[in-house]
Design a protein around this motif. Structure first.
Motif, PDB file in Angstrom:
ATOM      1  N   PRO A 115      11.683   9.272  -6.175  1.00  0.00           N
ATOM      2  CA  PRO A 115      10.615  10.266  -6.337  1.00  0.00           C
ATOM      3  C   PRO A 115      11.051  11.658  -5.870  1.00  0.00           C
ATOM      4  O   PRO A 115      10.318  12.623  -6.017  1.00  0.00           O
ATOM      5  CB  PRO A 115       9.501   9.719  -5.438  1.00  0.00           C
ATOM      6  CG  PRO A 115      10.192   8.879  -4.422  1.00  0.00           C
ATOM      7  CD  PRO A 115      11.416   8.328  -5.093  1.00  0.00           C
ATOM      8  N   GLY A 116      12.269  11.735  -5.310  1.00  0.00           N
ATOM      9  CA  GLY A 116      12.773  13.000  -4.758  1.00  0.00           C
ATOM     10  C   GLY A 116      13.203  12.778  -3.324  1.00  0.00           C
ATOM     11  O   GLY A 116      12.652  11.922  -2.621  1.00  0.00           O
ATOM     12  N   VAL A 117      14.186  13.535  -2.876  1.00  0.00           N
ATOM     13  CA  VAL A 117      14.802  13.285  -1.569  1.00  0.00           C
ATOM     14  C   VAL A 117      13.781  13.350  -0.432  1.00  0.00           C
ATOM     15  O   VAL A 117      13.703  12.444   0.407  1.00  0.00           O
ATOM     16  CB  VAL A 117      15.958  14.280  -1.317  1.00  0.00           C
ATOM     17  CG1 VAL A 117      16.485  14.155   0.104  1.00  0.00           C
ATOM     18  CG2 VAL A 117      17.088  14.035  -2.307  1.00  0.00           C
ATOM     19  N   GLU A 118      12.975  14.396  -0.392  1.00  0.00           N
ATOM     20  CA  GLU A 118      12.004  14.555   0.702  1.00  0.00           C
ATOM     21  C   GLU A 118      10.916  13.485   0.644  1.00  0.00           C
ATOM     22  O   GLU A 118      10.516  12.931   1.665  1.00  0.00           O
ATOM     23  CB  GLU A 118      11.384  15.957   0.687  1.00  0.00           C
ATOM     24  CG  GLU A 118      12.359  17.072   1.059  1.00  0.00           C
ATOM     25  CD  GLU A 118      13.120  16.795   2.356  1.00  0.00           C
ATOM     26  OE1 GLU A 118      12.471  16.422   3.359  1.00  0.00           O
ATOM     27  OE2 GLU A 118      14.360  16.931   2.368  1.00  0.00           O
ATOM     28  N   THR A 119      10.452  13.194  -0.563  1.00  0.00           N
ATOM     29  CA  THR A 119       9.413  12.165  -0.731  1.00  0.00           C
ATOM     30  C   THR A 119       9.954  10.804  -0.310  1.00  0.00           C
ATOM     31  O   THR A 119       9.265  10.014   0.340  1.00  0.00           O
ATOM     32  CB  THR A 119       8.939  12.112  -2.199  1.00  0.00           C
ATOM     33  OG1 THR A 119       8.625  13.440  -2.615  1.00  0.00           O
ATOM     34  CG2 THR A 119       7.724  11.233  -2.374  1.00  0.00           C
ATOM     35  N   LEU A 120      11.215  10.535  -0.672  1.00  0.00           N
ATOM     36  CA  LEU A 120      11.833   9.259  -0.315  1.00  0.00           C
ATOM     37  C   LEU A 120      11.963   9.129   1.206  1.00  0.00           C
ATOM     38  O   LEU A 120      11.773   8.044   1.764  1.00  0.00           O
ATOM     39  CB  LEU A 120      13.210   9.147  -0.982  1.00  0.00           C
ATOM     40  CG  LEU A 120      13.766   7.734  -1.195  1.00  0.00           C
ATOM     41  CD1 LEU A 120      12.805   6.871  -2.003  1.00  0.00           C
ATOM     42  CD2 LEU A 120      15.117   7.790  -1.886  1.00  0.00           C
ATOM     43  N   LYS A 121      12.249  10.242   1.882  1.00  0.00           N
ATOM     44  CA  LYS A 121      12.321  10.212   3.352  1.00  0.00           C
ATOM     45  C   LYS A 121      10.964   9.850   3.952  1.00  0.00           C
ATOM     46  O   LYS A 121      10.872   9.073   4.915  1.00  0.00           O
ATOM     47  CB  LYS A 121      12.771  11.578   3.889  1.00  0.00           C
ATOM     48  CG  LYS A 121      14.276  11.798   3.846  1.00  0.00           C
ATOM     49  CD  LYS A 121      14.629  13.158   4.438  1.00  0.00           C
ATOM     50  CE  LYS A 121      16.094  13.490   4.167  1.00  0.00           C
ATOM     51  NZ  LYS A 121      16.371  14.922   4.386  1.00  0.00           N
TER      52      LYS A 121
ATOM     53  N   THR B  34       0.841  -1.207   0.000  1.00  0.00           N
ATOM     54  CA  THR B  34       0.000   0.000   0.000  1.00  0.00           C
ATOM     55  C   THR B  34       0.871   1.250   0.000  1.00  0.00           C
ATOM     56  O   THR B  34       0.594   2.226  -0.706  1.00  0.00           O
ATOM     57  CB  THR B  34      -0.899  -0.001   1.256  1.00  0.00           C
ATOM     58  OG1 THR B  34      -1.572  -1.256   1.322  1.00  0.00           O
ATOM     59  CG2 THR B  34      -1.906   1.126   1.227  1.00  0.00           C
ATOM     60  N   ILE B  35       1.963   1.211   0.792  1.00  0.00           N
ATOM     61  CA  ILE B  35       2.875   2.363   0.862  1.00  0.00           C
ATOM     62  C   ILE B  35       3.578   2.563  -0.489  1.00  0.00           C
ATOM     63  O   ILE B  35       3.664   3.688  -0.998  1.00  0.00           O
ATOM     64  CB  ILE B  35       3.916   2.168   1.992  1.00  0.00           C
ATOM     65  CG1 ILE B  35       3.199   2.044   3.341  1.00  0.00           C
ATOM     66  CG2 ILE B  35       4.919   3.322   2.018  1.00  0.00           C
ATOM     67  CD1 ILE B  35       4.080   1.538   4.475  1.00  0.00           C
ATOM     68  N   ASN B  36       4.044   1.479  -1.087  1.00  0.00           N
ATOM     69  CA  ASN B  36       4.694   1.583  -2.405  1.00  0.00           C
ATOM     70  C   ASN B  36       3.746   2.151  -3.461  1.00  0.00           C
ATOM     71  O   ASN B  36       4.137   2.973  -4.289  1.00  0.00           O
ATOM     72  CB  ASN B  36       5.208   0.215  -2.864  1.00  0.00           C
ATOM     73  CG  ASN B  36       6.539  -0.160  -2.221  1.00  0.00           C
ATOM     74  OD1 ASN B  36       7.196   0.685  -1.620  1.00  0.00           O
ATOM     75  ND2 ASN B  36       6.936  -1.413  -2.355  1.00  0.00           N
ATOM     76  N   LYS B  37       2.490   1.700  -3.404  1.00  0.00           N
ATOM     77  CA  LYS B  37       1.496   2.214  -4.376  1.00  0.00           C
ATOM     78  C   LYS B  37       1.254   3.703  -4.158  1.00  0.00           C
ATOM     79  O   LYS B  37       1.169   4.477  -5.118  1.00  0.00           O
ATOM     80  CB  LYS B  37       0.175   1.449  -4.227  1.00  0.00           C
ATOM     81  CG  LYS B  37       0.185   0.083  -4.879  1.00  0.00           C
ATOM     82  CD  LYS B  37      -1.112  -0.657  -4.594  1.00  0.00           C
ATOM     83  CE  LYS B  37      -0.979  -2.132  -4.977  1.00  0.00           C
ATOM     84  NZ  LYS B  37      -1.929  -2.981  -4.263  1.00  0.00           N
TER      85      LYS B  37
ATOM     86  N   GLU C 272      10.018   6.619   6.251  1.00  0.00           N
ATOM     87  CA  GLU C 272       9.375   6.719   7.575  1.00  0.00           C
ATOM     88  C   GLU C 272       8.133   5.832   7.645  1.00  0.00           C
ATOM     89  O   GLU C 272       7.899   5.146   8.637  1.00  0.00           O
ATOM     90  CB  GLU C 272       8.996   8.176   7.881  1.00  0.00           C
ATOM     91  CG  GLU C 272      10.177   9.070   8.239  1.00  0.00           C
ATOM     92  CD  GLU C 272      10.962   8.590   9.458  1.00  0.00           C
ATOM     93  OE1 GLU C 272      10.380   7.935  10.339  1.00  0.00           O
ATOM     94  OE2 GLU C 272      12.183   8.844   9.504  1.00  0.00           O
ATOM     95  N   GLU C 273       7.342   5.853   6.577  1.00  0.00           N
ATOM     96  CA  GLU C 273       6.120   5.030   6.571  1.00  0.00           C
ATOM     97  C   GLU C 273       6.469   3.544   6.585  1.00  0.00           C
ATOM     98  O   GLU C 273       5.808   2.740   7.242  1.00  0.00           O
ATOM     99  CB  GLU C 273       5.234   5.392   5.372  1.00  0.00           C
ATOM    100  CG  GLU C 273       4.602   6.766   5.540  1.00  0.00           C
ATOM    101  CD  GLU C 273       3.474   7.024   4.551  1.00  0.00           C
ATOM    102  OE1 GLU C 273       2.746   6.072   4.189  1.00  0.00           O
ATOM    103  OE2 GLU C 273       3.322   8.191   4.136  1.00  0.00           O
ATOM    104  N   MET C 274       7.535   3.181   5.842  1.00  0.00           N
ATOM    105  CA  MET C 274       7.987   1.777   5.842  1.00  0.00           C
ATOM    106  C   MET C 274       8.460   1.376   7.243  1.00  0.00           C
ATOM    107  O   MET C 274       8.161   0.284   7.727  1.00  0.00           O
ATOM    108  CB  MET C 274       9.134   1.581   4.845  1.00  0.00           C
ATOM    109  CG  MET C 274       8.684   1.403   3.416  1.00  0.00           C
ATOM    110  SD  MET C 274       7.677  -0.092   3.218  1.00  0.00           S
ATOM    111  CE  MET C 274       7.397  -0.013   1.448  1.00  0.00           C
ATOM    112  N   ALA C 275       9.214   2.271   7.899  1.00  0.00           N
ATOM    113  CA  ALA C 275       9.732   1.980   9.238  1.00  0.00           C
ATOM    114  C   ALA C 275       8.582   1.754  10.213  1.00  0.00           C
ATOM    115  O   ALA C 275       8.603   0.818  11.029  1.00  0.00           O
ATOM    116  CB  ALA C 275      10.626   3.118   9.713  1.00  0.00           C
ATOM    117  N   ASN C 276       7.557   2.592  10.117  1.00  0.00           N
ATOM    118  CA  ASN C 276       6.386   2.446  10.988  1.00  0.00           C
ATOM    119  C   ASN C 276       5.651   1.146  10.705  1.00  0.00           C
ATOM    120  O   ASN C 276       5.187   0.460  11.626  1.00  0.00           O
ATOM    121  CB  ASN C 276       5.432   3.643  10.818  1.00  0.00           C
ATOM    122  CG  ASN C 276       6.045   4.926  11.356  1.00  0.00           C
ATOM    123  OD1 ASN C 276       6.920   4.883  12.217  1.00  0.00           O
ATOM    124  ND2 ASN C 276       5.603   6.060  10.842  1.00  0.00           N
TER     125      ASN C 276
END
Length: 337
Positions: A318-324, A9-12, A328-332
């Motif tokens: 997708p860009g540095v900020e977007t990748l961060k 879901t996060i990747n999508k 974070e969402e993956m870590a959660n």
């Protein structure tokens, strides 16, 4: 285990161009793949697409040094001057400090980035890394880097703290070649890729199936090819597929290849920062290493407690900020496993 598909879901959501796998010690639990490995050739990005690992390659460099140490071929507590006396601070630094990112040697990529940013203004770091590393392709690359480092003081006294520097692992790659008396690529094939049947994994970014693309926040969202390059350094030149990295993750979880004592050393973080090819994950109680070279990115997170690993490869940020935010969402999500 529950919510095994949550990462999909996060990747999508972020429309990640690449693939992700979740594995345990025995099998691949689930996977997700999307987008293109090569837009011009219309080749999709799949679990079998090889892509640049960037600094995730440091795991293989660290483990090679640990294998040579276990075999008595080198001593990780010896000074760097035993192997590369031409570096002016070599007598003050041990190989162990380099493995732990605690040597104080400045990061050659950071030194060069400042120069190249003046030559190519308004370019992404992905874009700038291409000419920097391509210019280091000749037989005199080691000499060039040592000459560059010799112009700068140490960033801090050895073992005072930990700070990330690619120079450590670039130089360690050359020490492996010197001590083993064979190219780094041959050593990695012999001790890691062949024994583990990682059939698509090799050293040299030119071997990647996937092309690499500039960060989308610099290209108005369009795929702009940076290329595969020809980088060979021990700090970031391995290419692999997710199918092969799933094999590597299982070998890590089972603590194979290295002696048990070497695994203990590799996985122990020094200065609360860096082990030997390992760092803290963004997910508590997990370990990780990420990588970035040209437009290639790799994310490798492992929990020995849960006996799980999650790995993502992408060839277009997708860009540095977007990748961060994605990280974070993956870590959660991993905390829910």
């Amino acid at each position: 285990l529950h919510n095994l598909q949550g990462y999909q879901t996060i990747n999508k959501k972020y429309q990640l161009n690449g693939a992700t796998v979740l594995v345990d010690t025995h099998r691949m639990l689930s996977y997700w793949q999307n987008g293109m490995g090569d837009f011009a050739k219309r080749q999709p990005f799949t679990l079998n697409t090889t892509s640049g690992l960037g600094s995730l390659s440091k795991q293989f460099t660290a483990n090679s040094i640990l294998l040579l140490n276990a075999a008595g071929k080198l001593n990780i507590d010896a000074p760097l001057s035993d192997y590369l006396p031409e570096y002016r601070f070599a007598k003050q630094i041990t190989l162990r400090q380099m493995l732990h990112m605690a040597s104080g040697i400045p990061d050659y990529t950071e030194l060069l980035l400042a120069d190249y940013a003046k030559k190519i203004p308004d370019a992404s770091e992905s874009h700038l890394s291409y000419p920097i590393l391509e210019d280091l392709n000749g037989n005199d690359a080691l000499q060039q880097i040592i000459e560059l480092l010799n112009q700068h003081p140490l960033d801090f006294a050895p073992d005072e703290k930990g700070a990330y520097s690619n120079s450590n692992y670039y130089l360690l790659g050359h020490i492996i070649t010197q001590v083993a008396n064979k190219p780094l690529s041959d050593f990695l094939n012999q001790h890691f890729f062949k024994p583990l049947a990682m059939t698509k994994t090799q050293l040299g970014t030119q071997h990647a199936d996937a092309n690499s693309y500039d960060d989308l926040d610099f290209t108005d969202g369009k795929p702009v090819a940076l290329g595969r390059g020809h980088y060979q350094g021990g700090d970031g030149a391995v290419v692999s597929s997710l199918a092969d990295l799933a094999i590597w993750a299982r070998a890590v979880l089972q603590r194979r290849i290295l002696p048990e004592s070497a695994w203990d050393e590799a996985l122990t973080l020094t200065h609360d920062f860096y082990g030997m090819g390992w760092m803290k994950s963004r997910t508590q109680h997990w370990l990780s290493h990420n990588g970035h070279i040209f437009g290639y990115w790799a994310f490798f997170d492992v929990s020995f407690e849960k006996q799980l690993a999650q790995i993502t490869l992408t060839n277009m940020s997708p860009g540095v900020e977007t990748l961060k935010k994605w990280q974070e969402e993956m870590a959660n999500w991993r905390t829910s496993l």
